[in-house]
Scaffold this motif. Sequence first.
Motif: not given
Length: 309
Positions: A264-284
């Motif tokens: 383990y190494k330190p997290l880089p600056e501004d690295d996102p903690v969570r990332r998950k797309p809402d794809i409801a629009l793509a489905k529609e």
Amino acid sequence: MYRILVTGGAGFIGSHLCEYLLEHGHKVICMDNMFTGTYDNISPFFNHPHFEFVNSNVIHPFHMEVDRIFNLACPASPIHYQYDPIMTTKTSVLGAINVLDLARRCKARVLQASTSEIYGDPIQHPQAETYRGNVSTIGPRACYDEGKRIAETLFFDYKRQYGVDIRIIRIFNTYGPRMLENDGRVVSNFIVQALHNKDITIYGDGSQTRSFCFVSDLVIGMVAMMEQDDFAGPVNLGNPCERTIKQLAEMIVDMTGSHSQIIYKPLPEDDPVRRKPDIALAKEKLHWEPSVALKEGLTKTIRYFMEKY
């Protein structure tokens, strides 16, 4: 049959898009300055009668006759886009202006490959297209994040002011064959480290999440968006199956039979903690959702790196 320009066409995603378009009977002009693109990615197409390669930088104005434009020109991994951040911003901004000017002159439809990075380190989870983001304009990732945000602005201004026929997609983490060994992305990093029995490097404690979309699923979504007649976007394209980085590392170690240890190494600056797309629009709107499971996609990607490196 369309005459289609793919900027950034020799890159990881761009080359898969070129291949798909050729297989479906289109004429393809692949334009790339080869900063992160490779000739290996596109060499199988050189003898194809409907394929043309142009070695050029999208920041310079260019002229050709086309019916469709996919604008993928921009380094997408932190190692590469932070190498020359000013050039990265120019690529996003001047590149957008140049492809939009070409689309305006040719009356061509043009698709901008934007990114989930425009959401920054998101407070809203999962991220829907209505979310405006939690972003830094001055951090080391801003050249990419803000460049892509400005490109989206330009696309909609060209639509409103000149009537240009635009489409915008926001790409979430994508992986698959033809990724670069040294691109610094988590999937390629982990696979290469595991295959060489080196320590698997996790930045932070490994609890941060990503959602990984196999490249073939993404390409199908991109083409589906291009063919929409009454929807400009933006629309998220990604796999909503969320995994922690630690889970991904353990999965790759297991699948490769590696003796690698996780460090383990330190997290880089501004690295996102969570990332998950809402794809409801793509489905529609696109009737699209990813179909390749993570284990299936990783099997294909690991096989690629084993054969390549």
